[in-house]
Motif scaffolding. Structure first.
Motif, PDB file in Angstrom:
ATOM      1  N   GLY A   1      -2.675   0.994 -12.636  1.00  9.40           N
ATOM      2  CA  GLY A   1      -2.281  -1.056 -13.561  1.00  9.40           C
ATOM      3  C   GLY A   1      -1.856  -1.275 -12.323  1.00  9.40           C
ATOM      4  N   ASN A   2      -1.722  -1.175 -10.856  1.00  7.86           N
ATOM      5  CA  ASN A   2      -1.185  -2.139  -9.636  1.00  7.86           C
ATOM      6  C   ASN A   2      -2.227  -2.429  -8.895  1.00  7.86           C
ATOM      7  OD1 ASN A   2       0.822   0.058  -9.620  1.00  7.86           O
ATOM      8  ND2 ASN A   2      -0.384   1.282  -8.519  1.00  7.86           N
ATOM      9  N   THR A   3      -1.869  -3.854  -7.833  1.00  5.49           N
ATOM     10  CA  THR A   3      -3.482  -4.658  -7.586  1.00  5.49           C
ATOM     11  C   THR A   3      -2.651  -4.850  -6.189  1.00  5.49           C
ATOM     12  OG1 THR A   3      -2.716  -5.877  -9.048  1.00  5.49           O
ATOM     13  CG2 THR A   3      -3.665  -7.302  -7.479  1.00  5.49           C
ATOM     14  N   VAL A   4      -4.096  -4.783  -5.395  1.00  4.57           N
ATOM     15  CA  VAL A   4      -4.190  -4.204  -3.786  1.00  4.57           C
ATOM     16  C   VAL A   4      -4.975  -6.416  -3.607  1.00  4.57           C
ATOM     17  CG1 VAL A   4      -4.928  -4.074  -1.845  1.00  4.57           C
ATOM     18  CG2 VAL A   4      -4.699  -2.078  -3.567  1.00  4.57           C
ATOM     19  N   LEU A   5      -4.077  -6.706  -2.083  1.00  2.00           N
ATOM     20  CA  LEU A   5      -4.573  -8.037  -1.581  1.00  2.00           C
ATOM     21  C   LEU A   5      -4.660  -7.594  -0.528  1.00  2.00           C
ATOM     22  CD1 LEU A   5      -5.020 -10.788  -2.615  1.00  2.00           C
ATOM     23  CD2 LEU A   5      -2.348 -10.901  -1.486  1.00  2.00           C
ATOM     24  N   MET A   6      -5.779  -7.745  -0.060  1.00  2.00           N
ATOM     25  CA  MET A   6      -6.133  -7.084   1.244  1.00  2.00           C
ATOM     26  C   MET A   6      -7.053  -8.495   2.209  1.00  2.00           C
ATOM     27  SD  MET A   6      -9.245  -4.566   1.016  1.00  2.00           S
ATOM     28  CE  MET A   6     -10.961  -4.880   0.451  1.00  2.00           C
ATOM     29  N   PHE A   7      -6.616  -8.727   3.560  1.00  2.73           N
ATOM     30  CA  PHE A   7      -7.455  -9.374   4.308  1.00  2.73           C
ATOM     31  C   PHE A   7      -8.577  -9.143   4.978  1.00  2.73           C
ATOM     32  CE2 PHE A   7      -7.156 -11.142   8.694  1.00  2.73           C
ATOM     33  CZ  PHE A   7      -7.764 -12.370   8.166  1.00  2.73           C
ATOM     34  N   CYS A   8      -9.093  -9.541   4.654  1.00  3.72           N
ATOM     35  CA  CYS A   8     -10.447  -8.670   5.689  1.00  3.72           C
ATOM     36  C   CYS A   8     -11.360 -10.080   6.640  1.00  3.72           C
ATOM     37  CB  CYS A   8     -11.783  -8.414   4.642  1.00  3.72           C
ATOM     38  SG  CYS A   8     -10.711  -6.966   3.233  1.00  3.72           S
ATOM     39  N   THR A   9     -11.743  -9.461   7.097  1.00  7.04           N
ATOM     40  CA  THR A   9     -12.607 -10.359   8.810  1.00  7.04           C
ATOM     41  C   THR A   9     -14.507  -9.682   7.834  1.00  7.04           C
ATOM     42  OG1 THR A   9     -11.816  -8.708  10.420  1.00  7.04           O
ATOM     43  CG2 THR A   9     -10.925 -10.639   9.768  1.00  7.04           C
ATOM     44  N   GLU A  10     -14.098  -8.789   7.812  1.00  9.21           N
ATOM     45  CA  GLU A  10     -15.903  -8.107   7.021  1.00  9.21           C
ATOM     46  C   GLU A  10     -16.295  -8.053   5.993  1.00  9.21           C
ATOM     47  OE1 GLU A  10     -16.642  -5.575   9.528  1.00  9.21           O
ATOM     48  OE2 GLU A  10     -15.203  -6.020  10.897  1.00  9.21           O
ATOM     49  N   VAL A  11     -17.503  -9.360   5.903  1.00 12.09           N
ATOM     50  CA  VAL A  11     -18.329  -8.811   4.308  1.00 12.09           C
ATOM     51  C   VAL A  11     -18.441  -7.809   3.862  1.00 12.09           C
ATOM     52  CG1 VAL A  11     -20.224 -10.098   2.836  1.00 12.09           C
ATOM     53  CG2 VAL A  11     -19.060 -11.453   4.839  1.00 12.09           C
ATOM     54  N   LEU A  12     -19.012  -6.794   4.364  1.00 14.85           N
ATOM     55  CA  LEU A  12     -19.055  -4.692   4.385  1.00 14.85           C
ATOM     56  C   LEU A  12     -18.250  -4.853   3.471  1.00 14.85           C
ATOM     57  CD1 LEU A  12     -21.368  -2.821   3.668  1.00 14.85           C
ATOM     58  CD2 LEU A  12     -20.715  -2.563   6.208  1.00 14.85           C
TER      59      LEU A  12
ATOM     60  N   GLU B   1      -6.995  -5.785   7.033  1.00 16.32           N
ATOM     61  CA  GLU B   1      -7.514  -4.968   7.929  1.00 16.32           C
ATOM     62  C   GLU B   1      -7.756  -3.829   7.547  1.00 16.32           C
ATOM     63  OE1 GLU B   1      -9.290  -7.053  11.673  1.00 16.32           O
ATOM     64  OE2 GLU B   1      -7.669  -7.983  11.135  1.00 16.32           O
ATOM     65  N   PRO B   2      -7.690  -3.759   6.463  1.00 14.79           N
ATOM     66  CA  PRO B   2      -7.460  -1.663   6.123  1.00 14.79           C
ATOM     67  C   PRO B   2      -8.370  -1.169   6.801  1.00 14.79           C
ATOM     68  CG  PRO B   2      -8.314  -2.965   3.638  1.00 14.79           C
ATOM     69  CD  PRO B   2      -8.459  -3.832   4.867  1.00 14.79           C
ATOM     70  N   THR B   3      -9.192  -1.542   7.568  1.00 21.87           N
ATOM     71  CA  THR B   3     -10.268  -0.321   7.958  1.00 21.87           C
ATOM     72  C   THR B   3     -10.664  -0.901   8.950  1.00 21.87           C
ATOM     73  OG1 THR B   3     -12.321  -1.424   7.527  1.00 21.87           O
ATOM     74  CG2 THR B   3     -11.167   0.714   6.386  1.00 21.87           C
ATOM     75  N   ARG B   4      -9.975  -1.633   9.877  1.00 20.02           N
ATOM     76  CA  ARG B   4     -10.354  -1.709  11.672  1.00 20.02           C
ATOM     77  C   ARG B   4     -10.028  -0.489  12.374  1.00 20.02           C
ATOM     78  NH1 ARG B   4      -6.780  -6.772  14.688  1.00 20.02           N
ATOM     79  NH2 ARG B   4      -5.517  -4.900  15.354  1.00 20.02           N
ATOM     80  N   GLY B   5     -10.870  -0.047  13.021  1.00 22.33           N
ATOM     81  CA  GLY B   5     -11.140   0.628  14.473  1.00 22.33           C
ATOM     82  C   GLY B   5     -11.560   2.267  13.107  1.00 22.33           C
ATOM     83  N   VAL B   6     -11.935   2.403  12.115  1.00 21.55           N
ATOM     84  CA  VAL B   6     -12.007   3.530  11.454  1.00 21.55           C
ATOM     85  C   VAL B   6     -12.917   3.689  11.514  1.00 21.55           C
ATOM     86  CG1 VAL B   6     -11.015   4.075   9.394  1.00 21.55           C
ATOM     87  CG2 VAL B   6      -9.710   2.831  10.060  1.00 21.55           C
TER      88      VAL B   6
END
Ligand code: ADP
Ligand code: MG
Length: 502
Positions: A441-452, A417-422
């Motif tokens: 050349g890197n990869t980000v994997l993120m767990f999100c709870t929001e479609v937006l 949740e990279p932008t929770r409360g942001v």
């Protein structure tokens, strides 16, 4: 105290600002006794601020609250409101049982005793056997259960639940919702903040959709459906620039993946997952709590022992995790050192020889320079690098947390949740930071709870449901976030029914 409110609680034109951040913007809302009012909204919408406002923990900058027709007075009313905070607010040096009884000390020197009702509530939440354990020795899940038990066991007129079941099992959630219904049926005011559309539809009489600090709409009756909520949660999103630039990013289809997971299994949580992380991509995992999505992300950070095969670069297993991944948890308290300065927090994970080997004075000067360049690179809004990290806004603290992680030079950045409360401005800066990182050349994997968030930041999304991973949806295929929301809800439903059938 058990007598109930007749007129309920009204908020009129309630505004709350923190410095330049507007958390609530002339919000109007009526809370009626006898019903469960749901509150939904994207991260940073103001939901938790609203909860603290109703609880009397915050005072409006403008506007007013009335409590049963009278002006709201926290000194009189605080006992009437029980709150389950999003981040448990408990006493680590007290036991579980003592925490449940906090606030009931009353008068005189007699200590409150644990009654049979308390014991029953604790039992139902699965913490009965832990009652004499110090809270600081308990898991976050137990802390959350303790916070719920404390609220539910209190004889209050108003009950506020802010994302209460994020760490509960399905059975415990059912139990909690039974309690919640009971509270409403006996004439209490109940507010439930949650991201789970299913729960909002199943357990609420009305659901207020909050965006940018305002109640945008209230859904009830036939209009209260998961699809209806999903649509309301994403309408008039003005920030589509990020999504556009994601679509333009060039990719080499023949480039080897940054990481591959095969047959990745955490018994009882998820099983047999195959996932690749191509370079230059931001991949989102979406799923409700308990789906396995969050756990899958954490397992790649090495927080759980999984079976299966994981390869990153030329390394595999835990060695690959240690060398090439960095993880930023959803709760910033867990990544930041709250009593350190901004600069110290920025450099704390730097193990570079140029710092270790230097003479002290030189080291100090060099560290100041490094910290200042990190402030610039990561767009941290701060006056100096020496001020306490606590003095920054949530968004800027989050940039520091991400900067810390990137200082380890990972190939795979794992974000919860990279932008929770942001706030919205920091949000787009964080997305820009992530794009710059993957372009290298890197990869980000993120767990999100929001479609937006997925629409704005990710290249593709997998939905996790019942521990299984859906095929990827490519964000570039979507012109509108509403379409994406519809497809994600559909995938989730299909997987759920598939899991039941299978
Ligand atoms: P939600 O619970 O809907 O995710 P919050 O109510 O936590 O949203 O936050 C709304 C906005 O107010 C966010 O931009 C957040 O950063 C800001 N905010 C909330 N609490 C504080 C605080 N104590 N100090 C500064 N800013 C805050
Ligand atoms: Mg919140």
């Amino acid at each position: 105290m058990s007598d109930i409110l007749e007129k309920g609680i009204s908020l009129r034109g309630v505004t709350k600002t923190y410095g330049s951040t507007v958390a609530l913007a002339q919000l109007d809302l009526d809370l009626c006794p006898g019903e469960v009012l749901g509150v939904a909204g994207p991260n940073g919408a103001g939901k938790s601020t609203l909860v603290r406002m109703i609880a009397g923990e915050e005072r409006p900058t403008l506007g007013e609250l009335t409590f049963d027709g009278r002006p709201w007075s926290p000194s009189v009313e605080w006992q009437a409101v029980a709150v389950v905070h999003q981040e448990p607010q408990l006493f680590p040096n007290l036991t579980v049982a003592e925490n449940v009884m906090v606030g009931r000390e009353g008068t005189g020197s007699r200590r409150p005793r644990l009654g049979s009702a308390d014991a029953a509530v604790m039992e139902a939440l699965g913490i009965g056997h832990l009652k004499n354990k110090l809270l600081e020795d308990c898991s976050l899940a137990t802390q959350q259960r303790t916070e719920i038990a404390r609220a539910v066991a209190r004889d209050s007129k108003v009950f506020l639940f802010d994302e209460p079941n994020s760490a509960l099992t399905a059975e415990e959630s059912d139990e909690l919702f039974r309690e919640i219904r009971k509270l409403a049926e006996t004439g209490r005011i109940v507010v439930l903040v949650t991201h789970r559309l299913e729960d909002l539809v199943a357990h609420c009489n009305r659901v207020a959709v909050v965006r940018d600090g305002r109640v945008r709409t209230i859904l009830e009756g036939d209009a209260l459906t998961e699809e209806g909520l999903a649509r309301q949660l994403v309408v008039d999103s003005t920030m589509t620039d990020a999504a556009d630039s994601v679509a333009e990013r060039k990719r080499d289809p023949d480039a080897p993946p940054v990481f591959t997971a095969r047959g990745w299994t955490l018994p009882g949580v998820f099983a047999g997952i195959d996932l690749d992380g191509p370079p230059n991509e931001i991949i989102a995992l979406m799923g409700v709590e308990g789906s396995g999505a969050r756990e899958l992300l954490r397992s790649l950070a090495g927080l759980d022992r999984c079976s299966g095969r994981l390869t990153i670069g030329s390394l595999s297993g835990m060695e690959a995790v240690d060398r090439y991944t960095a993880y930023v948890p959803a709760t910033r308290q867990f990544s930041l050192y709250s009593n350190y300065s901004v600069g110290e927090n920025l450099l704390v994970r730097l193990g570079r020889p140029e710092i270790a080997g230097m003479a002290f004075a030189l080291k100090k000067r060099q560290m100041k320079t490094l910290a200042e360049s990190a402030v610039q690179r990561f767009m941290v809004k701060t006056e100096t690098t020496t001020q306490p990290i606590r003095s920054l806004s949530g968004g800027n603290q989050q940039k520091v947390a991400i900067a810390q992680a990137l200082n380890c030079s990972p190939k795979l950045l794992l974000l919860e949740e990279p932008t929770r409360g942001v706030d919205i401005h920091s949000k787009s800066e964080i997305y820009r930071l992530l794009q710059t990182y993957v372009e290298e050349g890197n990869t980000v994997l993120m767990f999100c709870t929001e479609v937006l968030e997925i629409y704005e930041a990710a290249d593709r999304v997998h939905v996790v449901s019942e521990g299984r991973l859906s095929p990827a949806l490519s964000i570039a295929d979507y012109d509108h976030v509403e379409q994406l929301a519809t497809d994600i809800t559909r995938l989730e439903g299909e997987q759920r029914s598939g899991a039941v059938a299978g």
